[in-house]
Design a protein around this motif. Sequence first.
Motif, short mmCIF file in Angstrom:
data_model
loop_
_atom_site.label_atom_id
_atom_site.label_comp_id
_atom_site.label_asym_id
_atom_site.label_seq_id
_atom_site.Cartn_x
_atom_site.Cartn_y
_atom_site.Cartn_z
N ILE A 27 0.84 -1.21 0.00
CA ILE A 27 0.00 0.00 0.00
C ILE A 27 0.87 1.25 0.00
O ILE A 27 0.60 2.23 -0.69
N ALA A 28 1.91 1.21 0.81
CA ALA A 28 2.81 2.37 0.92
C ALA A 28 4.19 1.85 1.32
O ALA A 28 4.30 0.77 1.90
N PRO A 29 5.23 2.61 1.00
CA PRO A 29 6.57 2.10 1.31
C PRO A 29 7.00 2.39 2.75
O PRO A 29 6.47 3.29 3.39
N THR A 30 7.96 1.60 3.24
CA THR A 30 8.76 2.04 4.37
C THR A 30 9.97 2.68 3.70
O THR A 30 10.70 2.02 2.96
N PHE A 31 10.15 3.97 3.90
CA PHE A 31 11.21 4.67 3.17
C PHE A 31 12.57 4.04 3.45
O PHE A 31 12.85 3.64 4.59
N SER A 32 13.40 3.94 2.42
CA SER A 32 14.72 3.35 2.69
C SER A 32 15.59 4.33 3.47
O SER A 32 16.45 3.91 4.25
N ALA A 33 15.36 5.62 3.32
CA ALA A 33 16.05 6.58 4.18
C ALA A 33 15.49 6.44 5.59
O ALA A 33 14.29 6.28 5.76
N LYS A 34 16.37 6.47 6.58
CA LYS A 34 15.93 6.33 7.97
C LYS A 34 16.59 7.44 8.80
O LYS A 34 17.56 8.05 8.34
N ILE A 35 16.07 7.66 9.99
CA ILE A 35 16.66 8.65 10.88
C ILE A 35 17.45 7.91 11.96
O ILE A 35 16.87 7.18 12.77
N ARG A 36 18.76 8.10 11.91
CA ARG A 36 19.60 7.39 12.88
C ARG A 36 19.49 7.96 14.28
O ARG A 36 19.16 9.14 14.45
N ASN A 37 19.80 7.13 15.26
CA ASN A 37 19.82 7.56 16.65
C ASN A 37 21.14 8.28 16.91
O ASN A 37 22.19 7.65 16.97
N VAL A 38 21.09 9.61 16.98
CA VAL A 38 22.30 10.39 17.26
C VAL A 38 21.98 11.41 18.36
O VAL A 38 21.58 12.53 18.07
N VAL A 39 22.16 10.92 19.58
CA VAL A 39 21.70 11.69 20.74
C VAL A 39 22.39 13.06 20.84
O VAL A 39 21.73 14.08 21.08
N ALA A 40 23.71 13.09 20.63
CA ALA A 40 24.45 14.35 20.83
C ALA A 40 23.98 15.42 19.84
O ALA A 40 23.71 16.56 20.23
N ALA A 41 23.86 15.04 18.59
CA ALA A 41 23.44 16.03 17.58
C ALA A 41 22.01 16.48 17.85
O ALA A 41 21.69 17.66 17.74
N ASP A 42 21.15 15.53 18.25
CA ASP A 42 19.76 15.90 18.54
C ASP A 42 19.70 16.89 19.71
O ASP A 42 18.95 17.86 19.67
N ALA A 43 20.53 16.63 20.73
CA ALA A 43 20.52 17.52 21.90
C ALA A 43 20.99 18.92 21.49
O ALA A 43 20.36 19.93 21.84
N ASP A 44 22.06 19.00 20.71
CA ASP A 44 22.56 20.31 20.26
C ASP A 44 21.49 21.03 19.44
O ASP A 44 21.23 22.22 19.64
N ALA A 45 20.86 20.28 18.54
CA ALA A 45 19.85 20.90 17.66
C ALA A 45 18.69 21.43 18.51
O ALA A 45 18.23 22.56 18.31
N SER A 46 18.22 20.63 19.48
CA SER A 46 17.08 21.06 20.31
C SER A 46 17.43 22.29 21.13
O SER A 46 16.67 23.24 21.18
N PHE A 47 18.61 22.26 21.77
CA PHE A 47 18.98 23.40 22.62
C PHE A 47 19.14 24.68 21.80
O PHE A 47 18.83 25.77 22.26
N ARG A 48 19.60 24.53 20.56
CA ARG A 48 19.83 25.72 19.73
C ARG A 48 18.61 26.09 18.87
O ARG A 48 18.63 27.10 18.19
N GLY A 49 17.59 25.26 18.92
CA GLY A 49 16.39 25.53 18.13
C GLY A 49 16.68 25.48 16.64
O GLY A 49 16.23 26.33 15.87
N GLN A 50 17.46 24.46 16.25
CA GLN A 50 17.86 24.35 14.84
C GLN A 50 17.43 23.01 14.24
O GLN A 50 17.34 22.00 14.96
N ALA A 51 17.25 23.02 12.94
CA ALA A 51 17.09 21.76 12.22
C ALA A 51 18.49 21.15 12.06
O ALA A 51 19.50 21.85 12.20
#
Length: 328
Positions: free
Chosen positions: A240-264
């Motif tokens: 019916i629909a794909p599971t995209f081959s692109a995935k979002i990896r678990n990268v805690v440090a980058a996610d924390a920096d992005a959240s604290f700085r309000g950045q994509a």
Amino acid sequence: MDSTTTPNPFALSQAVKLISDSDLFNLRRTIVITNGKGGVGKTSVTTNLATLLAEAGYKVLIVDMDSQGNVAINLGFSDDERNNQGKALHHAVTYNEVPVPLKDIRPGLDVLTGGPFTNQLIDAIHGDTLRGGKMRGCIARALAKIANNYDLILIDTPPSDAGFVFVDEAMLAARWILAPLRPEPKSINGLYSLASRIEQVQSANPYIRLLGVILFGVPSGATRVEKRPRDILGERLGGIAPTFSAKIRNVVAADADASFRGQAAHELAADVLKQGPFWERLRSGASATPVLAGSASSLAEDYMSLATEIIDELKAQEEAFDAEAGEK
Ligand SMILES: Nc1ncnc2c1ncn2[C@@H]1O[C@H](COP(=O)(O)OP(=O)(O)OP(=O)(O)O)[C@@H](O)[C@H]1O
Ligand SMILES: [Mg+2]
């Protein structure tokens, strides 16, 4: 009055369309990000896709339907005085007015915020459901008024504890569903409840379709962790629909920096590059230890691949949809 002239109220309610065809048409490029579960990456996917697509030249609107207001945190405007915390959508729905989003949170990206006012909207909709559901479809009707100003509208939804009625309102306003999930059984099972909810909203919004499933928070280098869910999803989705081959990896440090700085992620990655290489920092007397996580570039790449795949899939499914409609 004889019975032939007495309107049957049940027949009337069937005959009156909850959302008009023209509103549904206006909402044809609206994507709801949901799967009922909490913490599966709905907001991260919404804000990263929206900023990337806005940067690519699309005119994008994010609708934050979560009272946590995390879109504002991810995009760095939660403390901005312009942040009306859900008031604009609440006001538009309550007074049947044209919603007024915050303009240009990034060039080409507007936002209808979420926050405490979203809770008031949730309460109003829940209360209305008990009184017969006159408000049903209210988010769709409100967004349809401004949908033509945008190439894409992305709706971020709350976790299921906010109540399915409210998430269903988001689904009534969208043509496409993106379902992020973590590669684990509980998260995958959330897709079952999504399937039954799609069926429920289809009576009022017959055009809604699953655009695809996104694997979120995948541990790097753990191919087996990823393969199993992909196989299960392939079976359950049945083409019916794909599971995209692109995935979002678990990268805690980058996610924390992005959240604290309000950045994509891609905005953070650009700042990481500005830190300069190790030897330059050392020579200039700055700390040799990088301030920002280098893994931001991996995360940014994940979102860029995902955005490309999603746009390709959207175009393919739109073509298939138009062909199907033409045959009828
Ligand atoms: N690539 C990543 N790697 C690791 N953690 C991440 C990543 N991206 C986001 N996170 C974190 O995972 C958590 C869940 O992400 P997010 O808030 O996007 O999910 P959600 O589905 O919107 O959650 P909720 O149901 O509470 O709204 C957050 O704490 C977020 O900061
Ligand atoms: Mg969220």
